[in-house]
Enzyme design. Structure first.
Site, short mmCIF file in Angstrom:
data_model
loop_
_atom_site.label_atom_id
_atom_site.label_comp_id
_atom_site.label_asym_id
_atom_site.label_seq_id
_atom_site.Cartn_x
_atom_site.Cartn_y
_atom_site.Cartn_z
CE LYS A 168 38.45 44.97 48.74
NZ LYS A 168 38.62 46.42 48.45
CG ASN A 176 47.49 49.96 45.40
OD1 ASN A 176 47.84 51.13 45.18
ND2 ASN A 176 46.33 49.65 45.94
CB ILE A 210 37.52 50.28 50.64
CG1 ILE A 210 36.52 50.73 49.56
CG2 ILE A 210 37.21 48.87 51.13
CD1 ILE A 210 35.09 50.82 49.97
CB CYS A 254 45.93 52.57 48.19
SG CYS A 254 44.35 52.69 49.07
CG ASN A 258 37.12 54.20 47.26
OD1 ASN A 258 37.80 53.60 48.11
ND2 ASN A 258 37.61 54.59 46.11
#
Lengths: 250, 303
Positions: free
Chosen positions: B44, B125, B70, B128, B68
Site C-alpha cells: 500500500k 505513486n 481511501i 492517486c 474508492n
C-alpha cells in the site's frame, strides 16, 4: 479461511427474511458471536463484492445466517437452495467480549438481530433482557420488548424510547447492540451517561473484509490533534466498546 | 516455477509476471495466499508522515467496478519500516514499496531512507486521485515527472517504477518524461475518476464526491493506455486496471505489458493471483509458447 461450503438448510422466515445454513466443522469450531463471514453473492454478475453477514447460530458443524433481502446481493442469496454451494471467507473480525453472571441488555434494530441471538446462546449465568425494533410487524422477532415504528406490533416508536426505564428496572450492567447506526449511537450515549459497559457491532461498506483496503473505516478516539483516527470495522471491529468510539452522527 | 513464466521488470528478473495493485493487498492476505508464489509484492502507498485517510463512506460498488476514496491511509514511513516491512520481508518474492510525497524533496527523502532497508524497488505513486496536493499533482505534468524521476534516480540503484494516471491529456508524454528521467519501468494505470449518487436521496455514495474507479469497467481503458505507452517507450510496463483472470492478463501481455497486477479482483476472490498464475502457465504450456513470445505482439492493428 476461504472455502466453498455446502448449503444444508434454507428457511424462509416472514417477509424478506430468510435463514441460510452452511456446513463446515472447521469453520463452525472457530466461529464466535459478533464475527461475520463474507459471502459470495454472485455467479459473476454485479454485485461481485462479497457481502459481510454476521453469524446467527452455530450448531455442531453447521453455521446459520439470518439475512434480509435488501438488494441484488442478498436477493442472490435468497435464491440459493439446499445442495448448492457458496464461497465463504471467514470467520472475520473480533467477537463480542463475553461476560458471565451479569444482568445484560441486548438491543437490536432490523437485521441487527441475528448476531445477538448467537451471543445470547453463548452467555453463561447471565440474565438477558432483549429489546428489538423494526419498521413494522414484519421486522419483529422473538424478544422481551418489541417496538415498531408504525405501531403494527409491540410498542409504537423507537427502541430507544424506554431505554432508561428498562435499564433501571432490570439493573442492567452490560449492553450489547447491533442495528442502524443512529440507534446504536443513541444507545451508546445513554450507556455513557449511565456508566454502563456497552458493545456496538458496527457496519460499514466493505471490500476486502480482512484489513487490507481500509475501506470500512470508523472514527475511534485518539490522542491527536483531531481527537480521532480511522480504524477498520472488518479487522479492528466490528465490535467496539462505546468508550473508544468517536460518537458523531452520520 | 518454470522458464515459460519468467519475465523482466527493468532491473528485476521475476519468476512469474503476476503481482498485486497497490492498496488492494497487504500481509493480511497471507492467511489465504502463498506470497512466495507471487512474481512480486507491491505494498500500500507509504507517505513520510502517517495519514488518517478520507471521511466515510469510502467505497461503493457500481455497475461494473468499484469506487474508492481511501486517501492513502497509512502509518507513515517510520512505523512502516519498523512494523510492516519485516512482515513483508519474510517472503522471497521481490518487494516493491509504493510511496508518495508532498514535494520532490519528500519523495527523495523517503527513497533515501528506504534504501537503507531491504526491498527490491519502488513504485512512485504520482497518480492517486484521492489526495489533495500530493500524488496526482505530480503525475499530470511531464516536466515535473522528469524532474522528480531524475532526482529520485540519484538516490537509488534499485528498481524505480513510475505509476501513471489515466486522468491526463497525454499519458505517452508523461511516460516518456519518466523514462528520460531514468525510470526503469512504468506502472499503469492508476484509477480513473468516478462518481456515484443515490438517485433516491440525491446523496453522493462517496463522502468526497469523486473517487477512484477500478475493476472490470476500466480494463479497455487500461489496455489502450498500455498499448499506446508500450509503442512509444521501450521500458517494461507493469500493467493494472480490471485484470481479473488469465485471459485478461494475456490481453495485456499482447498489448505490451511485461508484468500484470491484480487489484480489485482480490476483493472478489482472495485467490485471484494464484489462480491467474496457474491458469496462465497451463495456457502457455498448451500453446507451447513462453511469455516472452507474446509481449507486445498484438496482431490485427492497422495503423
Amino acid at each position: 479461511m476461504y472455502k466453498k461450503c455446502l448449503i444444508t438448510a434454507f428457511e424462509e422466515l416472514k417477509a424478506d427474511y430468510f435463514v441460510l445454513m452452511i456446513e463446515d466443522s472447521a469453520l463452525a469450531q472457530v466461529s464466535e458471536p459478533g464475527q461475520f463471514f463474507n459471502l459470495s453473492c454472485s455467479d459473476g454478475d454485479i454485485p461481485r463484492l462479497k457481502k459481510p453477514i454476521s453469524i446467527y447460530d452455530v450448531d455442531g458443524s453447521e453455521i446459520a445466517f439470518m439475512i434480509k433481502k435488501v438488494g441484488k446481493g442478498t436477493e442472490y442469496l435468497s435464491k440459493l437452495k439446499v445442495g448448492d454451494s457458496i464461497d465463504v471467507l471467514g470467520p472475520l473480525g473480533n467477537p463480542f467480549p463475553l461476560v458471565s453472571g451479569k444482568s445484560v441488555l441486548m438491543v437490536s434494530g432490523g437485521v441487527g438481530y441475528p448476531p445477538l441471538v448467537y451471543l445470547k446462546k453463548k452467555l453463561e449465568d447471565c440474565e438477558v433482557i432483549s429489546i428489538h425494533g423494526g419498521r413494522s410487524y414484519d421486522d419483529i422477532f422473538l424478544c422481551d420488548y418489541p417496538f415498531t415504528e408504525d405501531g403494527s406490533y409491540g410498542r409504537k416508536g423507537l427502541v430507544t424510547a424506554h431505554l432508561e426505564k428498562i435499564i433501571k428496572k432490570h439493573k442492567i450492567e452490560v449492553i450489547y447492540t447491533c442495528g442502524p447506526d443512529s440507534m446504536m449511537k443513541a444507545i451508546g450515549r445513554k450507556a455513557l451517561e449511565l456508566n454502563i459497559d456497552c458493545y456496538l457491532s458496527l457496519e460499514e461498506y466493505m471490500a476486502c473484509g480482512i484489513g487490507a483496503c481500509y475501506g470500512c473505516a470508523v472514527k475511534v478516539k485518539a490522542d491527536n490533534e483531531q481527537g480521532y483516527i480511522y480504524k477498520r470495522v472488518c479487522k479492528d471491529g466490528p465490535v467496539f466498546e462505546v468508550k473508544e468510539l468517536w460518537m458523531e452522527d452520520k | 516455477m518454470n522458464e515459460r513464466l519468467k519475465t523482466r521488470l527493468g532491473r528485476l528478473e521475476l519468476a512469474n509476471p503476476v503481482t498485486v495493485a497497490s492498496g488492494t493487498f497487504s500481509y493480511d492476505y497471507a492467511d489465504y495466499v502463498d506470497f512466495n508464489r507471487l512474481g512480486a509484492i507491491v505494498t500500500k502507498t507509504i507517505t513520510k508522515e502517517a495519514r488518517g485517510g478520507n471521511p466515510t463512506p469510502r467505497l461503493f460498488e457500481t455497475e461494473a467496478g468499484l469506487l474508492n476514496s481511501i486517501g492513502l491511509q497509512n502509518p507513515g514511513l517510520d512505523k512502516f519500516i519498523k512494523e510492516e516491512l519485516p512482515k513483508y520481508n519474510q517472503w522471497k518474492a521481490p518487494l516493491l514499496v509504493s510511496l508518495s510525497g508532498s514535494s520532490i524533496e519528500e519523495f527523495c527523502e523517503i527513497v533515501a531512507r528506504m534504501d537503507e532497508e531491504d526491498c527490491a524497488g519502488y513504485e512512485i505513486n504520482v497518480s492517486c486521485p484521492n489526495v489533495k496536493n500530493e500524488g496526482i499533482a505530480f503525475g499530470v505534468d511531464p516536466k515535473v515527472v522528469f524532474e522528480l524521476t531524475s532526482k529520485l534516480r540519484k538516490h537509488t540503484e534499485r528498481e524505480l517504477i513510475i505509476k501513471l494516471s489515466p486522468n491526463v491529456t497525454d499519458i505517452v508524454s508523461v511516460a516518456k518524461a519518466a523514462k528520460e528521467g531514468g525510470a526503469d519501468s512504468l506502472a499503469l494505470i492508476n484509477t480513473l475518476l468516478g462518481m456515484a449518487i443515490d438517485w433516491k436521496t440525491g446523496k453522493s455514495r462517496i463522502a468526497r464526491g469523486v473517487g477512484g474507479y477500478s475493476g472490470i469497467a476500466i480494463k479497455p481503458v487500461a489496455l489502450s493506455n498500455v498499448w499506446r505507452v508500450a509503442k512509444a517507450v521501450d521500458i517494461p510496463i507493469l500493467a493494472m486496471g480490471g485484470i481479473s483472470n488469465y485471459q485478461d492478463a494475456l490481453e495485456f501481455f499482447y498489448a505490451g505489458a511485461s508484468v500484470v497486477a491484480v487489484g480489485t479482483e482480490n476483493f472478489m476472490n482472495p485467490l485471484a493471483t494464484i489462480e491467474l498464475i496457474e491458469k496462465l502457465d497451463m495456457h502457455l504450456e498448451s500453446q507451447n509458447i513462453s511469455l516472452k513470445d507474446i509481449i507486445g505482439k498484438v496482431k490485427g492493428v492497422i495503423l
